[in-house]
Design a protein around this motif. Sequence first.
Motif, PDB file in Angstrom:
ATOM      1  N   THR A   1       0.847  -1.189   0.000  1.00 13.22           N
ATOM      2  CA  THR A   1       0.000   0.000   0.000  1.00 13.22           C
ATOM      3  C   THR A   1       0.883   1.240   0.000  1.00 13.22           C
ATOM      4  O   THR A   1       2.077   1.168   0.300  1.00 13.22           O
ATOM      5  CB  THR A   1      -0.904   0.019   1.238  1.00 13.22           C
ATOM      6  OG1 THR A   1      -0.096  -0.118   2.410  1.00 13.22           O
ATOM      7  CG2 THR A   1      -1.916  -1.120   1.185  1.00 13.22           C
ATOM      8  N   ARG A   2       0.292   2.368  -0.318  1.00  9.64           N
ATOM      9  CA  ARG A   2       1.057   3.614  -0.392  1.00  9.64           C
ATOM     10  C   ARG A   2       1.162   4.241   0.997  1.00  9.64           C
ATOM     11  O   ARG A   2       0.322   5.027   1.417  1.00  9.64           O
ATOM     12  CB  ARG A   2       0.388   4.587  -1.361  1.00  9.64           C
ATOM     13  CG  ARG A   2       0.415   4.088  -2.801  1.00  9.64           C
ATOM     14  CD  ARG A   2      -0.257   5.067  -3.738  1.00  9.64           C
ATOM     15  NE  ARG A   2      -0.241   4.589  -5.110  1.00  9.64           N
ATOM     16  CZ  ARG A   2      -0.797   5.242  -6.130  1.00  9.64           C
ATOM     17  NH1 ARG A   2      -1.432   6.380  -5.919  1.00  9.64           N
ATOM     18  NH2 ARG A   2      -0.742   4.738  -7.355  1.00  9.64           N
ATOM     19  N   THR A   3       2.181   3.865   1.702  1.00 16.41           N
ATOM     20  CA  THR A   3       2.435   4.454   3.021  1.00 16.41           C
ATOM     21  C   THR A   3       3.881   4.917   3.087  1.00 16.41           C
ATOM     22  O   THR A   3       4.720   4.499   2.282  1.00 16.41           O
ATOM     23  CB  THR A   3       2.190   3.428   4.149  1.00 16.41           C
ATOM     24  OG1 THR A   3       3.146   2.360   4.013  1.00 16.41           O
ATOM     25  CG2 THR A   3       0.781   2.852   4.076  1.00 16.41           C
TER      26      THR A   3
ATOM     27  N   TYR B   1       5.645  -3.611   4.669  1.00 19.30           N
ATOM     28  CA  TYR B   1       5.167  -4.669   3.768  1.00 19.30           C
ATOM     29  C   TYR B   1       5.935  -5.978   3.948  1.00 19.30           C
ATOM     30  O   TYR B   1       5.318  -7.045   4.094  1.00 19.30           O
ATOM     31  CB  TYR B   1       5.222  -4.193   2.314  1.00 19.30           C
ATOM     32  CG  TYR B   1       4.668  -5.205   1.346  1.00 19.30           C
ATOM     33  CD1 TYR B   1       3.311  -5.485   1.302  1.00 19.30           C
ATOM     34  CD2 TYR B   1       5.510  -5.893   0.469  1.00 19.30           C
ATOM     35  CE1 TYR B   1       2.790  -6.420   0.419  1.00 19.30           C
ATOM     36  CE2 TYR B   1       5.002  -6.830  -0.415  1.00 19.30           C
ATOM     37  CZ  TYR B   1       3.638  -7.083  -0.444  1.00 19.30           C
ATOM     38  OH  TYR B   1       3.131  -8.022  -1.316  1.00 19.30           O
TER      39      TYR B   1
ATOM     40  N   SER C   1       7.849   0.919  -3.274  1.00 27.49           N
ATOM     41  CA  SER C   1       7.066  -0.302  -3.449  1.00 27.49           C
ATOM     42  C   SER C   1       7.887  -1.398  -4.111  1.00 27.49           C
ATOM     43  O   SER C   1       7.774  -2.575  -3.744  1.00 27.49           O
ATOM     44  CB  SER C   1       5.809  -0.015  -4.273  1.00 27.49           C
ATOM     45  OG  SER C   1       6.150   0.520  -5.546  1.00 27.49           O
TER      46      SER C   1
END
Length: 279
Positions: free
Chosen positions: A78-80, A87, A134
């Motif tokens: 996810t975009r954090t 992750y 990512s």
Amino acid sequence: MSTTVSILGCGWLGTALGKSLLRKGWNVKGSTSSTKSCNDLEMTGISTFYVKVKPKGVEVDYNSFFSTDVLIVSIPPTRTDCVEESYPQKVNQIAQKAEEIGISKVLFISSSSVYESQNKEVREGDEGSPEKQSGRALIKAEKVLTHNPKFKTTVIRFGGLIGYDRNPVKFLIYKSEVAGETPVNLIHRDDCVGIITQIIEKDIWGETFNASSPEHPVKREFYSKAAKISELPAPVFSNTKENYKIVNSDKLINALDYKFKYQSPMDYLKEVEEWAYRI
């Protein structure tokens, strides 16, 4: 005896995969992490479970989700701000669960974002240091699974996913200064489902595969046609040079003797155009 497959993460790809495997007569379990998604997933006929993976543990309504011949992990980063740390920790929790239950085969859905854009063709083993968090998170997560001796893991690094309701031009709509001569690395969802199915059927474990359509049109060609078919504004292209990569899928093609349904992303646009014309 039919194969039992548990799909951890029944989103756009996972649900389509589960429905396809059901039609083949397999036992399919699918997970989601929201009540609404649970209701939608149950309507497909997939045995539905609530599973939420966190960096420090796995919440699951019934452990029987993990009683399976093959566990497919389809939960992207996810975009954090801390995705590069959080992750891999989540994937480590999944690995621990697999060990605890005694799962022997894991299939991990990764991405071609693990490769740096160095203006060349990339093959398995060319990971380097990806530009995006990512991509770096995925490399770490892959290693968590592939380095675990308690089960065998096969990794599939998909290109950008296209097909059905996922209109590719919407990713670039209204954008300007898009480098038009950059090649794309895309794959249709039907090919994703076909590849995953063949890996399981042919019992190919302990491998890492790139999976992207063998042909790589440039952005100007692909997105201009996608915009025209969709009657949407095309991006504003420039002759600006940007770093790129061309994802080579020869290893996958040879190992599975796989023939892509969509050799080029342009094949999908031709299909969409024909469908629109018939209407």
